[in-house]
Scaffold this motif. Sequence first.
Motif, short mmCIF file in Angstrom:
data_model
loop_
_atom_site.label_atom_id
_atom_site.label_comp_id
_atom_site.label_asym_id
_atom_site.label_seq_id
_atom_site.Cartn_x
_atom_site.Cartn_y
_atom_site.Cartn_z
N HIS A 175 -8.68 -13.00 -1.80
CA HIS A 175 -9.18 -13.26 -3.16
C HIS A 175 -8.15 -13.97 -4.04
CE1 HIS A 175 -11.78 -12.53 -6.62
NE2 HIS A 175 -10.69 -12.16 -7.27
N HIS A 176 -6.98 -13.38 -4.21
CA HIS A 176 -5.98 -13.98 -5.10
C HIS A 176 -5.49 -15.35 -4.62
CE1 HIS A 176 -4.96 -9.83 -6.99
NE2 HIS A 176 -6.06 -10.35 -7.49
N PRO A 177 -5.30 -15.58 -3.33
CA PRO A 177 -4.92 -16.94 -2.91
C PRO A 177 -5.98 -17.98 -3.28
CG PRO A 177 -4.37 -15.40 -1.17
CD PRO A 177 -5.16 -14.63 -2.21
N ARG A 178 -7.26 -17.62 -3.16
CA ARG A 178 -8.32 -18.56 -3.56
C ARG A 178 -8.25 -18.82 -5.06
NH1 ARG A 178 -14.21 -17.72 -2.24
NH2 ARG A 178 -14.32 -19.97 -2.06
N SER A 210 -7.54 10.17 2.68
CA SER A 210 -7.80 9.10 3.65
C SER A 210 -8.79 8.09 3.09
CB SER A 210 -8.33 9.67 4.96
OG SER A 210 -7.36 10.43 5.59
N LEU A 211 -9.86 8.57 2.46
CA LEU A 211 -10.83 7.66 1.86
C LEU A 211 -10.19 6.87 0.72
CD1 LEU A 211 -13.68 6.50 1.61
CD2 LEU A 211 -14.24 8.42 0.10
N MET A 212 -9.42 7.55 -0.12
CA MET A 212 -8.76 6.84 -1.21
C MET A 212 -7.81 5.78 -0.67
SD MET A 212 -8.10 9.65 -4.19
CE MET A 212 -7.87 11.15 -3.23
N ALA A 213 -7.09 6.11 0.40
CA ALA A 213 -6.19 5.12 1.02
C ALA A 213 -6.98 3.94 1.55
CB ALA A 213 -5.38 5.78 2.13
N ASP A 214 -8.15 4.20 2.14
CA ASP A 214 -8.97 3.11 2.65
C ASP A 214 -9.45 2.20 1.52
OD1 ASP A 214 -8.70 4.02 5.25
OD2 ASP A 214 -10.69 4.93 5.34
N VAL A 215 -9.88 2.81 0.42
CA VAL A 215 -10.37 2.02 -0.72
C VAL A 215 -9.23 1.19 -1.30
CG1 VAL A 215 -11.29 2.14 -3.07
CG2 VAL A 215 -12.26 3.60 -1.28
N ILE A 216 -8.11 1.84 -1.56
CA ILE A 216 -6.96 1.13 -2.16
C ILE A 216 -6.43 0.08 -1.18
CG2 ILE A 216 -4.59 1.42 -3.01
CD1 ILE A 216 -5.64 4.32 -3.87
N GLY A 217 -6.39 0.43 0.10
CA GLY A 217 -5.92 -0.52 1.10
C GLY A 217 -6.81 -1.75 1.17
N TYR A 218 -8.12 -1.54 1.12
CA TYR A 218 -9.05 -2.68 1.13
C TYR A 218 -8.81 -3.54 -0.11
CZ TYR A 218 -13.04 -5.60 0.41
OH TYR A 218 -13.83 -6.70 0.16
N ILE A 219 -8.77 -2.91 -1.28
CA ILE A 219 -8.59 -3.66 -2.52
C ILE A 219 -7.30 -4.47 -2.45
CG2 ILE A 219 -8.14 -3.48 -5.00
CD1 ILE A 219 -10.06 -1.03 -5.01
N ALA A 220 -6.21 -3.82 -2.06
CA ALA A 220 -4.92 -4.50 -2.01
C ALA A 220 -4.91 -5.59 -0.94
CB ALA A 220 -3.81 -3.48 -1.75
N ASN A 221 -5.41 -5.29 0.25
CA ASN A 221 -5.39 -6.25 1.34
C ASN A 221 -6.30 -7.44 1.07
OD1 ASN A 221 -4.69 -7.18 4.03
ND2 ASN A 221 -6.75 -6.54 4.64
N TYR A 222 -7.53 -7.17 0.65
CA TYR A 222 -8.47 -8.25 0.39
C TYR A 222 -7.96 -9.13 -0.76
CZ TYR A 222 -12.78 -10.84 -0.18
OH TYR A 222 -13.70 -11.86 -0.27
N ALA A 265 0.15 -11.53 -13.02
CA ALA A 265 -0.57 -10.26 -12.83
C ALA A 265 -0.89 -10.03 -11.36
CB ALA A 265 -1.86 -10.25 -13.66
N HIS A 266 -1.21 -11.09 -10.62
CA HIS A 266 -1.49 -10.94 -9.19
C HIS A 266 -0.30 -10.31 -8.47
CE1 HIS A 266 -4.82 -14.26 -9.06
NE2 HIS A 266 -5.24 -13.14 -9.62
N GLN A 267 0.90 -10.74 -8.82
CA GLN A 267 2.10 -10.19 -8.19
C GLN A 267 2.33 -8.73 -8.60
OE1 GLN A 267 3.82 -11.59 -5.68
NE2 GLN A 267 2.17 -13.08 -5.85
N GLU A 268 2.09 -8.44 -9.87
CA GLU A 268 2.25 -7.07 -10.35
C GLU A 268 1.26 -6.13 -9.68
OE1 GLU A 268 1.86 -7.54 -14.58
OE2 GLU A 268 3.89 -8.36 -14.79
N LEU A 269 0.02 -6.56 -9.55
CA LEU A 269 -1.01 -5.73 -8.93
C LEU A 269 -0.67 -5.45 -7.46
CD1 LEU A 269 -4.22 -7.30 -10.46
CD2 LEU A 269 -3.29 -5.03 -10.95
N LYS A 270 -0.12 -6.44 -6.81
CA LYS A 270 0.29 -6.27 -5.41
C LYS A 270 1.29 -5.13 -5.30
CE LYS A 270 2.59 -8.93 -1.78
NZ LYS A 270 3.17 -10.24 -1.45
N GLY A 271 2.23 -5.08 -6.22
CA GLY A 271 3.23 -4.02 -6.21
C GLY A 271 2.64 -2.65 -6.51
N ILE A 272 1.75 -2.59 -7.48
CA ILE A 272 1.14 -1.31 -7.87
C ILE A 272 0.32 -0.75 -6.70
CG2 ILE A 272 -0.56 -0.24 -9.39
CD1 ILE A 272 0.36 -2.26 -11.57
N GLY A 273 -0.49 -1.61 -6.08
CA GLY A 273 -1.31 -1.16 -4.94
C GLY A 273 -0.45 -0.71 -3.77
N GLY A 274 0.58 -1.47 -3.47
CA GLY A 274 1.48 -1.11 -2.38
C GLY A 274 2.19 0.21 -2.63
N ASP A 275 2.64 0.41 -3.86
CA ASP A 275 3.31 1.67 -4.22
C ASP A 275 2.36 2.85 -4.07
OD1 ASP A 275 5.59 0.22 -4.81
OD2 ASP A 275 5.34 0.35 -7.00
#
Length: 182
Positions: free
Chosen positions: A54-57, A37-49, A82-92
């Motif tokens: 961050h990436h749109p700015r 759950s904590l790992m999901a929260d950390v990864i979710g924050y990183i991916a969502n933020y 890379a922004h698009q690739e990272l989005k996929g990795i985090g989502g997966d």
Amino acid sequence: MTVVSELHQDHVNLSKLLEILEKKVEKLKHDGEPNFSLMADVIGYIANYAEHHHHPREDKMYAFFKGRDAELDKVMADCEVAHQELKGIGGDLLEVIDGILHDAVLPMDEFIARLESFVFNEKAHLDFEEGHIFPKLIAVASDKDWAELAISLPAEADPLFGEKQAEEYKELYKALMQDMNA
């Protein structure tokens, strides 16, 4: 504070979270008890933020400076990919954790490899921006450029590291503070 220095601070904050995940990887490698759950929260924050703030700015900042330097244009284009690739990795990875939390079976070594890959890719991306893009931006930008960007790309409150944590990140913030004080 310039937009690039605000984005740098985001990188510092994201690096703190990636350090937590690195510690979790080491614990898992030594048969530590996973806190999915904590790992999901950390990864979710990183991916969502990253995806929504961050990436749109960064991408808008890169568009602003496009055409000023051929080498800068190349590294900015690489970064946008890379922004698009990272989005996929985090989502997966979030899907994998969600599956585990809902009783899907995944060998621990496979999960560790995916988590390590996520951390590695995120850190490499941050290092790439800090080492190859930000210095070039600073070299070509004028005070007028930073002033224009500050108006067109206002900083948004960070839902985890800002003055006030969003409700969804309060538990993550507590865990982060405990981990930093441990």
